[in-house]
Design a protein around this motif. Sequence first.
Motif, mmCIF file in Angstrom:
data_model
loop_
_atom_site.group_PDB
_atom_site.id
_atom_site.type_symbol
_atom_site.label_atom_id
_atom_site.label_comp_id
_atom_site.label_asym_id
_atom_site.label_seq_id
_atom_site.Cartn_x
_atom_site.Cartn_y
_atom_site.Cartn_z
ATOM 1 N N ILE A 195 0.903 -1.195 0.124
ATOM 2 C CA ILE A 195 -0.046 0.021 0.079
ATOM 3 C C ILE A 195 0.976 1.256 0.219
ATOM 4 O O ILE A 195 0.527 2.281 -0.572
ATOM 5 N N LEU A 196 1.759 1.266 0.725
ATOM 6 C CA LEU A 196 2.911 2.368 0.929
ATOM 7 C C LEU A 196 3.671 2.308 -0.430
ATOM 8 O O LEU A 196 3.679 3.842 -0.912
ATOM 9 N N GLU A 197 4.007 1.267 -1.149
ATOM 10 C CA GLU A 197 4.634 1.574 -2.389
ATOM 11 C C GLU A 197 3.636 2.045 -3.387
ATOM 12 O O GLU A 197 4.184 3.015 -4.203
ATOM 13 N N GLN A 198 2.350 1.766 -3.378
ATOM 14 C CA GLN A 198 1.379 2.328 -4.330
ATOM 15 C C GLN A 198 1.171 3.632 -4.046
ATOM 16 O O GLN A 198 0.844 4.601 -4.996
ATOM 17 N N VAL A 199 1.105 4.221 -2.735
ATOM 18 C CA VAL A 199 1.089 5.638 -2.554
ATOM 19 C C VAL A 199 2.201 6.500 -3.104
ATOM 20 O O VAL A 199 1.947 7.448 -3.791
ATOM 21 N N HIS A 200 3.313 5.926 -2.862
ATOM 22 C CA HIS A 200 4.366 6.501 -3.337
ATOM 23 C C HIS A 200 4.147 6.688 -4.889
ATOM 24 O O HIS A 200 4.377 7.575 -5.565
#
Length: 163
Positions: free
Chosen positions: A115-120
């Motif tokens: 999820i954090l990778e997708q936000v980035h």
Amino acid sequence: MTIYSFWIFDRHCDCIFYKDYKRPSRRLQSKPEVDKDKHRGGPATGTSPLSVDDDAKLIFGSVFAIRNLITKLAGSKESFFAFKTSKYKLHFYETQTNLRFVMITDTEAEGVRPILEQVHAGLFVEYVIKNPLSPAEHSFGGVDNELFNLGLDRFLQPLAMFE
């Protein structure tokens, strides 16, 4: 999964974005002027909550200390993704450009790193990095991008319950 807060730190260890889902919204502000005669050499007393700057220092300090501990004990190839206490779980993602994304959730949350990778990749790069009006360094004003803010809320809302 309950999301409590979301933080982004730049390569200079400054908090450039903050979103609190548990408490009432507070804008990222610079340090308030302190009367040095009243607060000499010690922390301020009282029951007032910590400021956003104090929260950011505590969170980044925790992440920094745990990363250093893991590196010293297990070697430089080892990575830090999350830690858990009895009250919350802190998830961590660091990009190659030393942007650090931190999400604090309930203790039962799993699989937050993608999820954090997708936000980035999907939100931060598209709305902040590729924005020609956005400054190269966000240290002084933080990320003040309405599209990123709205996109983040839309992205996280189906994934989480906000208490």
